[in-house]
Enzyme design. Structure first.
Site, PDB file in Angstrom:
ATOM      1  N   HIS A 114       1.607   6.772  38.498  1.00 21.53           N
ATOM      2  CA  HIS A 114       0.640   7.509  39.307  1.00 21.53           C
ATOM      3  C   HIS A 114      -0.740   6.864  39.277  1.00 21.53           C
ATOM      4  CE1 HIS A 114      -1.436  10.569  41.388  1.00 21.53           C
ATOM      5  NE2 HIS A 114      -1.679  11.409  40.405  1.00 21.53           N
TER       6      HIS A 114
ATOM      7  N   LYS B 197       7.670   9.693  39.149  1.00 19.50           N
ATOM      8  CA  LYS B 197       8.440   9.425  37.941  1.00 19.50           C
ATOM      9  C   LYS B 197       8.773   7.939  37.845  1.00 19.50           C
ATOM     10  CE  LYS B 197      10.220  11.533  35.226  1.00 19.50           C
ATOM     11  NZ  LYS B 197       9.657  10.525  34.322  1.00 19.50           N
TER      12      LYS B 197
ATOM     13  N   CYS C  20       7.302  13.464  32.366  1.00 15.53           N
ATOM     14  CA  CYS C  20       5.944  13.036  32.728  1.00 15.53           C
ATOM     15  C   CYS C  20       6.013  11.707  33.472  1.00 15.53           C
ATOM     16  CB  CYS C  20       5.095  12.839  31.477  1.00 15.53           C
ATOM     17  SG  CYS C  20       5.149  14.239  30.347  1.00 15.53           S
TER      18      CYS C  20
ATOM     19  N   CYS D 299      -5.956  13.916  42.781  1.00 19.29           N
ATOM     20  CA  CYS D 299      -4.712  13.197  43.059  1.00 19.29           C
ATOM     21  C   CYS D 299      -4.399  13.148  44.552  1.00 19.29           C
ATOM     22  CB  CYS D 299      -3.552  13.821  42.295  1.00 19.29           C
ATOM     23  SG  CYS D 299      -3.856  13.789  40.525  1.00 19.29           S
TER      24      CYS D 299
END
Lengths: 388, 532
Positions: A337, A333, A207, A83
């Protein structure tokens, strides 16, 4: 060792609209982000002397960027670091300018996840063998790593799901002010607490989403920066830390902190000369892949002491109006992502904040900002500090 | 009187040849026949005339899955009479290999593995048609590569056929100890009696020369009679009319019983305990009666049919382990098995098999259970209802082979410099960076405690997935999906839950089964509550 501080500057940035970009391929998003960055920097594509591209799974080699932007033979390197992919691509591009080899370089991060036919991140054979070399076994899912951290934090410090829900509410509020965010709706505490479970005790709103996106930056040297624009944003500090053992396998790991975040933060603070980040930073973008991740990162980066994160959440310290606004654009959020794009998307927000161009999200007198990524199991963290 | 052959003993040799029923299987050294004891007396070689090498059972082990389905639940879903009792159900990550591994570890508690010279695996449901399952089991048990391994498949009698082969090996002096392990996961057509009365489970016996329980006599018959059958690519075991099977098939067991009585000189009514194969309770009792076994005073193992079900190739060996758990010196045990013929063995308990720390036997496993909430769960576990197709990743067989010590035998390393234990086998210590400075540590039989976990939601079988970190004895962290657990009642209080290792299937892709070690909550002898 020399400091990287103030050797390079960002003179242009771009970011495409994040979302389920069914009608856009990776190339479309890369073009949107890169051409916005060119325009912002006032350059032509032909001014780019070298480029770095970060993607986790959506492309291979430097050619994935050359093919999108049709660079005519310039050097291009693909970077992949879980990431931290986008931020690490940026970091390596900075090095090339800092050493004087190039004057003007482009870095692009992108990910095209919604072509994969799944609602989650897709496992890869390569990823599976990364830390249990050649042992064919499950590596877990992102939800599993952070769900496991949540209950340890709850037990140790008496935090509850409500603390996590407050982080979700804050970030979704900020996202509602961000036109390029995937999700632009506010949510209530009740919605967050009553949402379906994903990886207990993490519910849906704990998530981040699975999203397509791309972001780009044009980097030049400090000496040349003001030739491009009057308000360049300087690179103040860089930090990257890679773990030897994923935490699930690490003897004695307490699940209350991520060592890579701590180490990446320390390195970046040293370069930037920051000793009290909570006071010295004006704004921060933290890796909120899950709400618990943002909570732990407050502590890992020294915004507060271990165990205090939940109290700072209660006091509103990290809200837009608080002492240190965190994830003013809504974070992962609200943006989802797209792995390779995320780091550069965070820097895009810090860059705009420092230039005073963040519109309704603008933080007063933003002069120093931080962006942080945490990736893998977790296995790697990166921190970039930008300022005037 | 049957048209095939007269029911009952004596068997005329000419007739026996004609009927395909030939007394063979003499215990006591069929390989060492001497010239003066030429076959006589209907082909039976008396023990006394042979070079006698004692053979018997030195240890035993068993395993049943934690999942149960009540027969009332089956009847509620598919109709039919609401039969009593319940059957065991292999979890989604279990098969006859993983169950055989469990029973084998149980059996080998306290045994020096270096003395195990052969491993015979028996099943009607080996996961592979080509590829030896016994070799995989031997690798997981970390047996020496000099071990002789073989699969005995194709018959419900495979368990005792393997045992007979093991006895012969020991008697011939070619093996000191032979591990015989039988496991089955038999599937019947949904709604059928076979589905209802079958169960999943495993049992193991260690055949050795100096067994506490000696096997004095055996009697083997082979008989072409199609009783149950399953084509290689069929999912379900099939059967012909039950009355035909009872009258003309399983009745053969009475001949085996009569044969062994004749050979041994021990009347059936005089044995202390008796075990006989039965596809279901009714047929077991009928077969016992026909063989002269008193169902009330002698018959053992009928309770297994009630609470576990017919485990096919494993059934009589499972029943045997329950008898061995309580066996007292001086007892005699008759064991009769069926499938493509019949065989019978007479066992004598010379001394009780001493309890060994950690060996649970059937009683140690059968107390813990999780009831399946409904028939649909069962169909999912049997792969009869397909869930969403998760990304199917092919495993690298090269990598599996290279890492077999870690993947199969479950070895990690303990750093000689800093003392930390890590899994899998490493080159450089993840804590202190010492290079190639480790001791190998086998983690397969380690106990541990849950450090942390999460419940990942999903729709498919196996969800919620309880991703877990377990700290094993010695400090090694093991990351796993906790299996055999009811996730729903798990809370933060579940941290510190006692866990243990279990060998399970991870995934199947490209026709290849990838097995790994997982963890489960420790199976306790006492009842556990929970539903699936």
């Amino acid at each position: 060792m020399e400091s990287i501080r103030d050797k390079t500057a960002i003179v242009g940035m771009g970011c495409c609209k994040f979302g389920e970009n069914w009608d856009q391929g990776a190339v479309d998003m890369i073009v949107d982000a890169a051409y916005e960055a060119y325009q912002d920097a006032g350059i032509e594509a032909t001014d780019v002397q070298a480029a770095w591209v970060g993607t986790n799974t959506s492309g291979k080699a430097g050619q994935c960027l050359a093919a999108a932007l049709k660079f005519q033979g310039i050097p291009i390197t693909r970077v992949e670091n879980y990431c931290c992919t986008g931020m690490d691509a940026f970091r390596n591009a900075v090095f090339s300018v800092a050493c004087g080899m190039y004057d003007t370089v482009l870095v692009v991060g992108y990910e095209k996840l919604k072509d994969l036919g799944t609602g989650g991140l897709v496992g890869q054979a390569g990823a599976e063998i990364a830390f249990r070399p050649a042992v064919m076994a499950p590596v877990g899912t992102p939800g599993s790593y952070f769900g496991m951290a949540s209950i340890k934090y709850f037990q140790k410090y008496g935090a509850t799901r409500e603390h996590l829900a407050k982080i979700a509410v804050k970030n979704h509020h900020n996202g509602s002010l961000t036109p390029k965010a995937h999700f632009q709706k506010e949510i209530t505490l009740e919605q967050a607490l009553n949402a379906p479970m994903i990886a207990w005790p993490l519910g849906l709103f704990d998530c981040c989403g699975v999203t397509d996106g791309a972001a780009a930056a044009v980097i030049t040297s400090k000496a040349l920066a003001k030739k491009y624009r009057q308000d360049p944003v300087y690179v103040k500090g860089l930090g990257l830390s890679v773990d030897p053992i994923p935490h699930m396998w690490k003897p004695g790991h307490d699940y209350l902190h991520w060592p890579s975040s701590v180490l990446a933060g320390k390195e970046a603070y040293k370069h930037a000369g920051i000793t009290n980040p909570f006071k010295e930073l004006s704004v921060a973008e933290l890796h909120d892949c899950f709400t618990i991740t943002e909570l732990l990162t407050y502590e890992d980066l020294g915004f507060c002491k271990p165990g205090e994160g939940k109290d700072y959440v209660d006091s509103g310290a990290f809200q837009k109006s608080g002492e240190l606004p965190v994830n003013t654009d809504g974070g992962l959020k609200a943006f989802g992502h797209p792995v390779g794009a995320t780091g550069l998307r965070m820097m895009y927000e810090i860059y705009k904040q420092i230039q005073g161009k963040a519109g309704p999200r603008q933080v007063k007198d933003a002069h120093m900002g931080l962006a942080h990524n945490l990736g893998g199991h977790p296995s790697v963290a990166s921190v970039t500090i930008l300022g005037r | 009187m049957s048209t095939r052959y007269p029911i009952g003993y004596p068997i005329d040799q000419d007739f026996a040849t004609f009927a395909g029923v030939r007394p063979s299987g003499m215990m006591g050294g069929i390989l060492r026949l001497n010239a003066k004891t030429e076959v006589y007396d209907y082909g039976i070689v008396p023990m006394s005339d042979m070079e006698v090498r004692m053979v018997g059972i030195a240890s035993y082990g068993a395993y049943v899955p934690i999942l149960r389905l009540s027969r009332a639940t089956i009847a509620g879903a598919v109709g039919g009479s609401p039969s009593l009792g319940e059957r065991t159900v292999a979890n989604f990550d279990e098969d006859s290999i993983t169950m055989a591994v469990e029973a084998s570890f149980d059996c080998l508690k306290g045994i020096n593995k270096k003395e195990v010279d052969a491993l015979y695996f028996a099943s009607t449901t080996p996961p592979y048609a080509e590829k030896q399952c016994a070799a995989l089991i031997a690798a997981v048990l970390d047996l020496d590569s000099s071990v002789m391994a073989a699969d005995f498949v194709g018959s419900t009698r495979s368990g005792t056929i393997a045992m007979k082969a093991a006895m012969d090996s020991v008697k011939a002096g070619s093996a000191r100890k032979v591990l015989v392990v039988a496991a089955d996961c038999r599937a019947g057509v949904p709604g059928s009696d076979i589905e209802k009365y079958s169960g999943d489970g495993a049992a193991a016996v260690l055949i050795a020369e100096d067994g506490a329980v000696s096997i004095d006599t055996g009697f083997v018959m082979t008989d072409e009679f199609t009783f149950n059958w399953r084509k290689a690519d069929d999912a379900f075991v099939r059967g012909w009319e039950e009355r035909f099977i009872m009258n003309e098939g399983t009745a053969t067991m009475k001949n085996a019983a009569a044969g062994i009585a004749k050979v041994s000189g021990v009347a059936i009514k005089d044995v202390t305990k008796a075990i006989i194969y039965g596809p279901n309770y009714r047929q077991m009792v009928a077969a016992a009666g026909a063989a002269g076994i008193n169902a009330k005073t002698q018959l053992q193992g009928a309770a297994i049919l009630d609470s576990i079900g017919n485990t096919g190739a494993a059934q009589v060996l499972m029943a045997l382990t329950t008898v061995l758990e309580k066996a007292k010196a001086g007892e005699s045990i008759l064991m009769v098995n069926y499938g493509d013929g019949a065989d019978a063995y007479l066992l004598k308990v010379n001394q009780a098999i001493n309890p060994v720390p950690g060996r649970r036997g059937l009683s140690g496993f059968s107390g813990s259970k999780i009831m399946l909430g409904n028939y649909h769960n069962f169909l999912q576990l049997c792969n009869l209802v397909k869930g969403p197709d998760e990304g199917k990743l092919h495993s690298s067989l090269t990598a599996l082979w290279r890492e077999r010590k870690s993947v199969y035998a479950c070895y990690g390393v303990k750093c000689k410099k800093c003392g930390d234990t890590q899994y899998p086998v490493q080159r450089v210590c993840g804590m202190c960076m010492a290079k190639d400075n480790f001791d190998l540590v086998c983690l397969a039989e380690k106990k541990g405690r849950l450090v942390t976990f999460t419940k990942e939601m999903g729709q498919d079988v196996g969800y919620p997935k309880v991703w877990s970190v377990v700290e094993l004895e010695g400090g090694c962290r093991y990351f796993t999906v906790l299996t055999d657990v009811d996730p729903h009642p798990m809370t933060a209080e579940s941290v510190d839950l006692p866990c243990e290792m279990t060998f399970r299937m991870f995934r199947e892709a490209g026709g290849f089964f990838n097995y790994i070690w997982k963890c489960r909550p420790q199976r306790m002898a006492k009842e556990q509550d929970g539903k699936h």
